[in-house]
Scaffold this motif. Structure first.
Motif, PDB file in Angstrom:
ATOM      1  N   ASN A   1       0.865  -1.052   0.212  1.00  0.00           N
ATOM      2  CA  ASN A   1       0.015  -0.027  -0.072  1.00  0.00           C
ATOM      3  C   ASN A   1       0.948   1.172  -0.044  1.00  0.00           C
ATOM      4  OD1 ASN A   1      -2.168  -1.609   0.063  1.00  0.00           O
ATOM      5  ND2 ASN A   1      -2.874  -0.866   2.123  1.00  0.00           N
ATOM      6  N   LEU A   2       0.379   2.219  -0.690  1.00  0.00           N
ATOM      7  CA  LEU A   2       1.392   3.435  -0.832  1.00  0.00           C
ATOM      8  C   LEU A   2       0.623   4.480  -0.363  1.00  0.00           C
ATOM      9  CD1 LEU A   2       3.657   4.967  -2.192  1.00  0.00           C
ATOM     10  CD2 LEU A   2       2.456   5.005  -4.356  1.00  0.00           C
ATOM     11  N   TYR A   3       1.349   5.288   0.499  1.00  0.00           N
ATOM     12  CA  TYR A   3       1.024   6.361   1.178  1.00  0.00           C
ATOM     13  C   TYR A   3       1.905   7.570   0.738  1.00  0.00           C
ATOM     14  CZ  TYR A   3      -1.730   3.613   4.358  1.00  0.00           C
ATOM     15  OH  TYR A   3      -2.619   2.656   4.763  1.00  0.00           O
ATOM     16  N   VAL A   4       1.085   8.748   0.563  1.00  0.00           N
ATOM     17  CA  VAL A   4       1.935   9.797   0.055  1.00  0.00           C
ATOM     18  C   VAL A   4       1.751  11.124   0.883  1.00  0.00           C
ATOM     19  CG1 VAL A   4       1.891   9.079  -2.245  1.00  0.00           C
ATOM     20  CG2 VAL A   4       0.244  10.515  -1.631  1.00  0.00           C
ATOM     21  N   CYS A   5       2.718  11.911   0.859  1.00  0.00           N
ATOM     22  CA  CYS A   5       2.574  13.373   1.372  1.00  0.00           C
ATOM     23  C   CYS A   5       2.342  13.537   2.838  1.00  0.00           C
ATOM     24  CB  CYS A   5       1.734  14.201   0.590  1.00  0.00           C
ATOM     25  SG  CYS A   5       2.003  14.086  -1.120  1.00  0.00           S
ATOM     26  N   GLY A   6       2.791  12.454   3.648  1.00  0.00           N
ATOM     27  CA  GLY A   6       2.954  12.663   5.083  1.00  0.00           C
ATOM     28  C   GLY A   6       3.875  13.604   5.616  1.00  0.00           C
ATOM     29  N   ASN A   7       3.864  14.113   6.763  1.00  0.00           N
ATOM     30  CA  ASN A   7       5.082  14.713   7.250  1.00  0.00           C
ATOM     31  C   ASN A   7       5.009  14.541   8.980  1.00  0.00           C
ATOM     32  OD1 ASN A   7       7.303  16.313   7.455  1.00  0.00           O
ATOM     33  ND2 ASN A   7       6.310  18.325   6.785  1.00  0.00           N
ATOM     34  N   GLY A   8       6.041  14.730   9.554  1.00  0.00           N
ATOM     35  CA  GLY A   8       6.234  14.867  10.877  1.00  0.00           C
ATOM     36  C   GLY A   8       6.764  16.336  11.160  1.00  0.00           C
ATOM     37  N   GLY A   9       7.641  16.475  12.104  1.00  0.00           N
ATOM     38  CA  GLY A   9       8.214  17.633  12.275  1.00  0.00           C
ATOM     39  C   GLY A   9       7.196  18.706  12.778  1.00  0.00           C
ATOM     40  N   MET A  10       7.187  20.091  12.171  1.00  0.00           N
ATOM     41  CA  MET A  10       6.727  21.300  12.769  1.00  0.00           C
ATOM     42  C   MET A  10       5.105  21.071  12.271  1.00  0.00           C
ATOM     43  SD  MET A  10       7.937  25.074  11.545  1.00  0.00           S
ATOM     44  CE  MET A  10       7.375  25.073  10.035  1.00  0.00           C
ATOM     45  N   ARG A  11       4.882  20.655  11.174  1.00  0.00           N
ATOM     46  CA  ARG A  11       3.321  20.749  11.026  1.00  0.00           C
ATOM     47  C   ARG A  11       2.907  19.125  10.433  1.00  0.00           C
ATOM     48  NH1 ARG A  11       1.012  22.141   6.269  1.00  0.00           N
ATOM     49  NH2 ARG A  11      -1.114  22.541   6.326  1.00  0.00           N
ATOM     50  N   PRO A  12       2.901  18.440  11.367  1.00  0.00           N
ATOM     51  CA  PRO A  12       2.805  17.003  11.050  1.00  0.00           C
ATOM     52  C   PRO A  12       1.290  16.810  10.428  1.00  0.00           C
ATOM     53  CG  PRO A  12       2.857  17.503  13.346  1.00  0.00           C
ATOM     54  CD  PRO A  12       2.666  18.438  12.904  1.00  0.00           C
ATOM     55  N   ARG A  13       1.557  15.850   9.367  1.00  0.00           N
ATOM     56  CA  ARG A  13       0.429  15.402   8.477  1.00  0.00           C
ATOM     57  C   ARG A  13       0.499  14.081   8.120  1.00  0.00           C
ATOM     58  NH1 ARG A  13      -1.431  14.635   3.205  1.00  0.00           N
ATOM     59  NH2 ARG A  13      -3.292  15.664   2.845  1.00  0.00           N
ATOM     60  N   HIS A  14      -0.728  13.398   8.476  1.00  0.00           N
ATOM     61  CA  HIS A  14      -0.852  11.930   8.152  1.00  0.00           C
ATOM     62  C   HIS A  14      -0.670  11.818   6.502  1.00  0.00           C
ATOM     63  CE1 HIS A  14      -1.342   8.512  10.704  1.00  0.00           C
ATOM     64  NE2 HIS A  14      -1.480   9.361  11.678  1.00  0.00           N
ATOM     65  N   ALA A  15       0.059  10.896   6.181  1.00  0.00           N
ATOM     66  CA  ALA A  15      -0.122  10.505   4.690  1.00  0.00           C
ATOM     67  C   ALA A  15      -1.447  10.044   4.374  1.00  0.00           C
ATOM     68  CB  ALA A  15       1.090   9.540   4.349  1.00  0.00           C
ATOM     69  N   ASP A  16      -1.650  10.346   2.983  1.00  0.00           N
ATOM     70  CA  ASP A  16      -2.914   9.856   2.346  1.00  0.00           C
ATOM     71  C   ASP A  16      -2.675   8.520   1.573  1.00  0.00           C
ATOM     72  OD1 ASP A  16      -4.783  11.878   2.773  1.00  0.00           O
ATOM     73  OD2 ASP A  16      -3.798  13.191   1.629  1.00  0.00           O
ATOM     74  N   LEU A  17      -3.594   7.721   1.718  1.00  0.00           N
ATOM     75  CA  LEU A  17      -3.488   6.361   1.191  1.00  0.00           C
ATOM     76  C   LEU A  17      -3.743   6.643  -0.348  1.00  0.00           C
ATOM     77  CD1 LEU A  17      -3.269   3.310   1.018  1.00  0.00           C
ATOM     78  CD2 LEU A  17      -5.754   3.269   1.362  1.00  0.00           C
ATOM     79  N   PHE A  18      -2.612   6.326  -1.325  1.00  0.00           N
ATOM     80  CA  PHE A  18      -2.598   6.573  -2.468  1.00  0.00           C
ATOM     81  C   PHE A  18      -3.125   5.466  -3.367  1.00  0.00           C
ATOM     82  CE2 PHE A  18      -0.454   7.520  -6.759  1.00  0.00           C
ATOM     83  CZ  PHE A  18      -0.985   8.925  -6.963  1.00  0.00           C
ATOM     84  N   ALA A  19      -2.447   4.450  -3.364  1.00  0.00           N
ATOM     85  CA  ALA A  19      -3.093   3.045  -3.986  1.00  0.00           C
ATOM     86  C   ALA A  19      -2.685   1.928  -3.047  1.00  0.00           C
ATOM     87  CB  ALA A  19      -2.046   3.158  -5.405  1.00  0.00           C
ATOM     88  N   THR A  20      -3.546   0.963  -3.367  1.00  0.00           N
ATOM     89  CA  THR A  20      -3.292  -0.274  -2.410  1.00  0.00           C
ATOM     90  C   THR A  20      -3.036  -1.620  -3.458  1.00  0.00           C
ATOM     91  OG1 THR A  20      -5.618  -0.625  -3.053  1.00  0.00           O
ATOM     92  CG2 THR A  20      -4.965   0.581  -0.864  1.00  0.00           C
ATOM     93  N   ALA A  21      -2.518  -2.620  -2.598  1.00  0.00           N
ATOM     94  CA  ALA A  21      -2.247  -3.925  -3.235  1.00  0.00           C
ATOM     95  C   ALA A  21      -1.419  -3.664  -4.393  1.00  0.00           C
ATOM     96  CB  ALA A  21      -3.503  -4.588  -3.504  1.00  0.00           C
ATOM     97  N   LEU A  22      -0.131  -3.205  -4.457  1.00  0.00           N
ATOM     98  CA  LEU A  22       0.612  -2.749  -5.707  1.00  0.00           C
ATOM     99  C   LEU A  22       1.823  -3.852  -5.753  1.00  0.00           C
ATOM    100  CD1 LEU A  22       1.099   1.064  -5.336  1.00  0.00           C
ATOM    101  CD2 LEU A  22      -0.384  -0.099  -6.760  1.00  0.00           C
ATOM    102  N   ASP A  23       2.408  -4.429  -6.750  1.00  0.00           N
ATOM    103  CA  ASP A  23       3.291  -5.202  -6.836  1.00  0.00           C
ATOM    104  C   ASP A  23       4.483  -4.142  -6.831  1.00  0.00           C
ATOM    105  OD1 ASP A  23       3.566  -4.222  -9.409  1.00  0.00           O
ATOM    106  OD2 ASP A  23       2.356  -5.712 -10.375  1.00  0.00           O
ATOM    107  N   LYS A  24       5.892  -4.436  -6.851  1.00  0.00           N
ATOM    108  CA  LYS A  24       6.890  -3.659  -6.477  1.00  0.00           C
ATOM    109  C   LYS A  24       6.991  -2.920  -7.790  1.00  0.00           C
ATOM    110  CE  LYS A  24      11.220  -4.825  -6.582  1.00  0.00           C
ATOM    111  NZ  LYS A  24      12.376  -5.841  -6.053  1.00  0.00           N
ATOM    112  N   ALA A  25       6.954  -3.436  -9.188  1.00  0.00           N
ATOM    113  CA  ALA A  25       7.066  -2.738 -10.238  1.00  0.00           C
ATOM    114  C   ALA A  25       6.275  -1.344 -10.361  1.00  0.00           C
ATOM    115  CB  ALA A  25       7.055  -3.480 -11.621  1.00  0.00           C
ATOM    116  N   THR A  26       4.911  -1.781 -10.050  1.00  0.00           N
ATOM    117  CA  THR A  26       3.885  -0.816 -10.085  1.00  0.00           C
ATOM    118  C   THR A  26       4.246   0.387  -9.139  1.00  0.00           C
ATOM    119  OG1 THR A  26       2.253  -2.255 -10.966  1.00  0.00           O
ATOM    120  CG2 THR A  26       1.529  -0.167 -10.349  1.00  0.00           C
ATOM    121  N   LEU A  27       4.639  -0.205  -7.836  1.00  0.00           N
ATOM    122  CA  LEU A  27       4.835   0.714  -6.626  1.00  0.00           C
ATOM    123  C   LEU A  27       6.141   1.562  -7.203  1.00  0.00           C
ATOM    124  CD1 LEU A  27       4.612   1.282  -3.506  1.00  0.00           C
ATOM    125  CD2 LEU A  27       6.550  -0.208  -3.359  1.00  0.00           C
ATOM    126  N   ILE A  28       7.272   1.277  -7.801  1.00  0.00           N
ATOM    127  CA  ILE A  28       8.193   2.156  -8.087  1.00  0.00           C
ATOM    128  C   ILE A  28       7.950   2.935  -9.195  1.00  0.00           C
ATOM    129  CG2 ILE A  28      10.468   1.873  -9.266  1.00  0.00           C
ATOM    130  CD1 ILE A  28      11.053  -0.606  -7.180  1.00  0.00           C
TER     131      ILE A  28
END
Lengths: 108, 845
Positions: free
Chosen positions: B702-729
């Motif tokens: 499962n790929l999550y994107v655009c999260g952040n810790g630090g000064m302004r924490p943001r939970h990453a959004d689920l972007f795509a699920t059940a990916l094989d490695k080639a598609t993930l990359i």
């Protein structure tokens, strides 16, 4: 009485950037703009950061005035007057500097 | 002695709290002594975003009550105490704990409860509902030991609950009585598409299913038997088959009720007893129970106005909704089923890209009556405004839902909206109110949110708020200056295109062609980064060296005293004992303060400028390479050990982390990039707080994107699920390529996504569906960067000329005497000003 001291060769300078020379125990930041064949010398000590780092700042211009931005907290110091643009009353020393043949000369 | 009349509010849910929060802003707060009962152990929290509890939010995160709210406003809160009876004759309320309060005015905000069908076995173990945080905790406990979960009910809440079950790592089924999902909001084609999309995410959908019995399972805790003879084994059963008003208090004290429940109210939200109001999901207005939060909020505001003696009426509410169900955009507006007389329907269906849109238009084609959007709800804001404000439709209404072409009408601009147009339905903010806030000085969306609360509820109106803001700023004569600095009248994105398209290779050329002056510490590093992103040249080449910030210029991280820290790459945090020993030996030899970083590597502090080359020579000899800790580029890919060691691991997270780190190392980007890879949903690598997060599941990555810790924490959004490695990359390549092209200078991915017009849906369309037709270029670009990777320290050490720069003095081998260390806890640290004075005296003596 000013005494010019040769501190290094022109080839030791970094184009559009600074180096630091030790001149009579004083740290001098020397900035070199090859396009204008110009050199400037300021004290290397950044009084706002309490560190000898100004020679490692990025040089540029703010409204036409040549400045170096301190690498630590980014305040600008005028290359011609040494005055800090962001903090009134704060300035670093300015030293006479020139290119003489292959050498770079400074007075402290 | 309290002489003010008493106002009692029963229920501190979302609507009860909205009532209190608005009450204390009104003059009415001084007129009443306010008392509220809250049955739950905690005050109001955000039930709309309940499923986020499983993607990491805590009960505190979900709270809707500012700390100290009740104390500050003198409201008496009876927490964990339920009101059990009302005596209308003596005008008193009695609580479960025996507290009796006399009221002058009473507001019932008791909400609703989940309907559980009276199926035999509905009260078996692990048959739960989805309403409160306690329910969530019970689900979490049940999911620990279970593998399969079933949601009974395929409506809006049911699908939210299904998301929660998949987040808990369960194989998830949805069982729906009706022939399609979201039967209330969607038509048949929309429901079918939604089903397909949700099934693509690994959830099995069963429609036309009538549960007749729940009994012992053979492989699971429970078995569900259906009227058609089929069966389904499951550990957890979650009922989400609609809500029922909590009206028992009102019933017991004899207030008028609806035939099928609900406390009858008039347009002022008064019950049959004029001193008792009912608001939210317990109230029945005009035969309707509103199961959404916005109408409840409108009722709350009506009561406050009525208490103040103002004329105010609740006149029903628009039930249009837009939401993201398991990552699928779904929206329904007005008369979605075309029940109005003579209504005309236009629809657009694209099975390939998974988009369905339907417009319901008045017989004369003048006005929009309703709409259904699945897969792409980006036109929701525009369509809703057409519908709510009776704006005349364009000549060919179908252009509103057809894919964009040159002659398509642009989104309804803010200028087309009347001042009374409701922009934010959660907080009832009109266009006029936003314009007033702009006149009063708001110039950013964040300021507007703080000032008006617009877009802080469901957030669906955020892009509309932004366009109203921009239109108003323009109208008021502001010019929004997006120039990078005084030397370039362009944004970073513009400069990127100029560099890429113009084939520009140096700052000097870019400045000569498109800029003025000499540059500065803003544009120089920004352009250096763009040049590196595009051409991946060695950054200390003479034409680039002077552009670099001091960290990039000396390939190390400057510290407060002008010394540097050194961080070699430890891909995925995996390190051999020999390399760890080598690190220790270098640190010891150069007396470097040593600290483990949050990114699973080792930071060595206190290196003088002139020490950097010998330190790196030794590190490289030991097999290390640069870690780019100094660059706006990929820092680390944090990982857990994954399935190789961990008894819970689902896949080899460490190996993937190492592969990703080695792939993207050296990619210069608008800001730093951090990745995380976790081997299971326990998420030990904290991937959801990273720019790119990857989590292993039974079905793939499962790929999550655009999260952040630090000064302004943001939970990453689920972007795509059940990916094989080639598609993930492939997706990560495209995503990073797009980020590098389009982000602002020093804009992290989290802020970039929030500012991206169209948000996550648009990003998915670009990356997954190749909406812009640029994915080929993006992949090629990233591949070219990958292929041209070099260890910058290795290159630097081979170049005598470059090494000259690593001296403190151009004319002396001495060190900077302003750098002084003292010992603390067995290591060196920079001396403070006092210690340094002392040191200098000692030395001169």
């Amino acid at each position: 009485m000013t005494t010019w001291q040769t501190v290094c060769e022109v080839t030791d300078l970094q184009a559009d950037a600074g180096v630091c020379a030790l001149v009579d125990g004083v740290q001098v930041a020397i900035f070199y703009l090859p396009a204008e064949a110009a050199v400037f010398a300021l004290g290397n000590y950044d009084p706002l950061a309490d560190a000898n780092v100004l020679a490692r700042g990025i040089i540029g211009d703010i409204g036409g005035e040549l400045v170096v931005a301190s690498p630590l907290y980014k305040q600008h110091f005028s290359l011609s007057t040494g005055a800090c643009l962001e903090a009134d009353g704060v300035a670093v020393p300015v030293y006479p500097v020139r290119i003489a043949g292959a050498g770079v000369q400074v007075c402290v | 002695m309290n002489t003010k009349p008493t106002l009692v509010v029963i229920g501190n849910g979302m609507v009860g709290q909205h009532f209190l929060a608005n009450l204390v802003l009104s003059p009415m707060k001084d007129e009443y002594h306010i008392v509220t009962f809250c049955e739950e152990p905690r005050p109001a929290y955000d039930r709309v975003h309940l499923s986020e509890f499983f993607s990491g939010k805590t009960a505190e995160d979900l709270s809707l009550v500012e700390p100290g709210f009740f104390e500050q406003h003198g409201i008496t809160l009876h927490l964990g105490d339920k009101a059990v009876s009302i005596d209308r004759a003596s005008k008193t309320v009695m609580s479960a704990r025996g507290i009796e309060i006399a009221y002058d005015k009473l507001v019932l905000a008791t909400g609703s409860y989940p309907f559980v069908p009276p199926v035999p076995g509905h009260d078996r173990p692990q048959c739960l509902v989805y309403r409160t945080i306690e329910d969530l905790v019970a689900m979490q406990a049940a999911a620990q030991s279970g593998k399969v979960g079933v949601v009974v009910g395929g409506g809006l809440l049911g699908l939210e609950a299904a998301k929660a079950l998949t987040d808990l790592g369960l194989k998830t089924h949805v069982v729906e009585f009706a022939p399609r999902l979201m039967a209330v909001q969607l038509d048949e084609a929309g429901g079918a598409l939604l089903r397909r999309k949700i099934e693509d995410l690994g959830v099995t959908v069963h429609t036309n299913k009538n549960t007749s019995l729940i009994t012992d399972g053979e492989n699971c805790v429970n078995k569900m038997c259906f009227a058609d003879g089929t069966e389904l084994e499951t550990d957890l059963v979650l009922f989400s088959a609609g809500i029922r008003p909590r009206d028992e208090l009102a019933r017991l004290c004899g207030l008028d009720m609806g035939a099928r429940g609900g406390i009858s109210i008039n347009n002022q939200c008064q019950t049959s007893d004029a001193d008792i109001y009912a608001i939210g999901e317990c109230a029945l207005w005009n035969g309707m129970i509103y199961g959404l939060v916005a109408p409840g909020y409108a009722m709350a505001r009506t009561v406050i106005a009525h208490l103040a003696g103002k004329y105010a009426s609740f006149m029903g509410a628009d039930m249009s909704t837009k939401l993201k169900l398991m990552g699928v955009d779904v929206a329904s507006i007005g008369d979605a089923h075309a029940k109005s007389q003579g209504a005309l329907v236009y629809s657009y269906q694209n099975d390939d890209s998974g988009i369905y849109k339907r417009l319901v238009v008045s017989q004369d084609k003048q006005f929009l009556l309703g709409a259904v959007l699945v897969g792409d709800a980006s036109s929701y804001g525009t369509l809703l405004q057409y519908c709510l404000n009776g704006i005349e439709l364009p000549e060919n209404p179908e252009t509103l839902i057809l894919p964009a072409s040159a002659d398509a009408p642009v989104a309804l601009g803010a200028d087309a909206l009347p001042g009374s147009a409701q922009i934010c339905s959660c907080f009832d903010i009109s266009k006029e109110a936003i314009c007033q806030a702009v006149s009063a000085g708001c110039t950013t969306v964040d300021q507007l949110k703080a000032e008006t609360k617009a877009a802080t509820g469901c957030g669906g109106c955020a892009s509309l708020v932004k366009s109203v803001l921009n239109a108003e700023l323009t109208q008021q004569g502001y010019t929004v200056n997006t120039d990078l600095c005084e030397h370039f009248a362009y944004t970073r994105q513009d400069l990127f295109s100029l560099v890429k398209v113009g084939g520009i290779k140096t700052f000097a050329d870019l400045l000569a062609q498109h800029g003025k002056g000499k540059g500065c510490e803003i544009c120089k590093p920004a352009v250096a980064s763009i040049l590196a992103s595009c051409w991946n040249d060695y950054i200390l080449k003479p034409e680039h060296a002077h552009l670099q910030d001091t960290n990039d210029a000396f390939l190390a991280n400057i510290q407060k005293d002008g010394t540097y820290s050194v961080v070699p790459r430890v891909a995925g945090g995996e390190i051999t004992p020999d390399k760890l020993i080598a690190l220790g030996q270098v640190a010891k030899k150069y007396q470097l303060y040593t600290k483990i970083t949050g990114g699973q590597r080792v930071d060595l502090f206190g290196a003088r400028l002139e020490q950097l080359p010998p330190i790196w020579a030794e590190l490289i000899a030991a097999g290390f390479e640069t870690g780019h800790a100094y660059g706006k580029s990929l820092r680390t890919v944090k990982s857990c050990v994954g399935s190789v060691w961990c008894r819970y691991g689902v896949d080899d997270s460490a190996a993937l982390a190492i592969e990703l780190e080695n792939r993207y190392k050296g990619l210069r980007s608008p800001h730093k990039l951090k990745f995380g890879v976790s081997g299971c949903t326990r998420e030990c690598a904290e991937a959801q707080s990273k720019d790119i997060g990857v989590i292993a599941t039974e079905n793939g990555w499962n790929l999550y994107v655009c999260g952040n810790g630090g000064m302004r924490p943001r939970h990453a959004d689920l972007f795509a699920t059940a990916l094989d490695k080639a598609t993930l990359i492939q997706y990560i390549d495209r995503l990073l390529g797009f980020y590098v092209r389009t982000a602002d200078r020093l804009q992290r991915t989290s802020v970039w996504l929030e500012a991206l017009e169209g948000g996550l849906g648009y990003l998915k369309a670009v990356v997954i569906d190749d909406k812009l037709g640029i994915c080929g270029q993006l992949e090629e670009h990233i591949q070219q960067v990958v292929d041209s990777y070099q260890c910058e320290w290795q290159t630097t050490l081979q170049d005598e000329d470059k090494l000259k720069r690593f001296r403190h003095f151009v004319n002396s081998d001495r060190s900077d005497d302003n750098v002084v260390f003292v010992e603390e806890r067995g290591q060196l640290r920079p001396a403070d000003a006092n210690e340094r004075k002392h040191y200098q005296i000692v030395e001169t003596v």
